[in-house]
Design an enzyme around this catalytic site. Structure first.
Site, short mmCIF file in Angstrom:
data_model
loop_
_atom_site.label_atom_id
_atom_site.label_comp_id
_atom_site.label_asym_id
_atom_site.label_seq_id
_atom_site.Cartn_x
_atom_site.Cartn_y
_atom_site.Cartn_z
N GLU A 1 0.84 -1.26 0.20
CA GLU A 1 0.18 0.18 -0.03
C GLU A 1 0.84 1.14 -0.26
O GLU A 1 1.35 1.57 0.95
CB GLU A 1 -0.71 0.37 1.07
N HIS B 1 -3.82 -3.29 -8.18
CA HIS B 1 -5.47 -3.75 -7.65
C HIS B 1 -6.61 -3.80 -8.97
O HIS B 1 -6.57 -4.33 -8.85
CB HIS B 1 -5.76 -2.53 -6.21
N ASP C 1 -7.42 1.85 -7.84
CA ASP C 1 -5.68 2.00 -8.00
C ASP C 1 -4.81 1.10 -8.42
O ASP C 1 -4.98 -0.17 -8.52
CB ASP C 1 -5.78 2.06 -6.26
#
Length: 210
Positions: free
Chosen positions: A135, A177, A187
């Site tokens: 992330e 993603h 994203d």
């Protein structure tokens, strides 16, 4: 995720708006999260990371790569601040977490799930079992979050992960993603510079080999 110029200061991470309600009740980071900084999880070219464990309710304990081979890295953008992302991952009702989180301002890395375990980050069980999820702090419609140091530190991490598991350094194995089948996420978004990122990953791999 569609562009929303009127977005609130906090958006849903992975599981959407429901997670925001849960995060409001979360306590500050636990003492366990304040593990010593500057320690790489596996050595061998990994950048320094801080261990900030996710709740066991947000991943599946496993013995990868023996149990499940690892052949992919999935790039995410948090749609949250770094701090709120860590709190969400520590919330047992959130039901999602990634292996790593990269902070925008300085590239600081948190590891939230051990690589041997299956993090719930991709919204697809098959992809979760075979991937490492990273992330990146920020919002997909605001490229100012994608700082030089964020790209560079993430690329070094991805290069180390790929070297460890012999993952090819290409876009078939380092994906966003949005590219996961069945996902409703967008994203890392249109402002993520894939050409630059992949170049940095290859450069970091060469430096590691040297």
């Amino acid at each position: 995720m569609a562009h929303d110029p009127s977005r609130p200061a906090r958006r849903g991470l992975i599981t959407g708006a429901a997670a925001l309600a849960a995060s409001a009740a979360l306590a500050p980071l636990t003492a366990a999260a304040a593990a010593p900084r500057g320690r790489a999880p596996h050595g061998g070219g990994y950048p320094p990371v801080q261990w900030v464990p996710a709740s066991p309710s947000n991943f599946t304990a496993a013995h990868r790569p023996t149990q499940y081979p690892i052949d992919m890295v999935v790039v995410h953008v948090t749609q949250e601040t770094y701090e709120d992302t860590l709190r969400l991952f520590q919330d047992p009702t959130h039901k999602a977490a990634a292996h790593y989180v990269v902070r925008s301002a300085d590239g600081h890395l948190a590891q939230c799930v051990k690589e041997r375990d299956v993090a719930w980050h991709a919204g697809n069980w098959g992809y979760n079992t075979r991937s490492i999820g990273i992330e990146h702090e920020g919002w997909i419609d605001d490229p100012t979050w994608f700082t030089d140091v964020l790209y560079e530190r993430s690329a070094r991490l991805t290069a180390a992960v790929c070297a460890r598991y012999r993952i090819p350094l290409d876009r078939a194995h380092i994906i966003g993603h949005v590219e996961v089948p069945g996902t409703d996420h967008h994203d890392p978004g249109e402002f993520w510079d894939w050409a630059r990122y992949m170049e940095l990953v290859v450069e970091a791999s060469w430096r590691r080999a040297g």
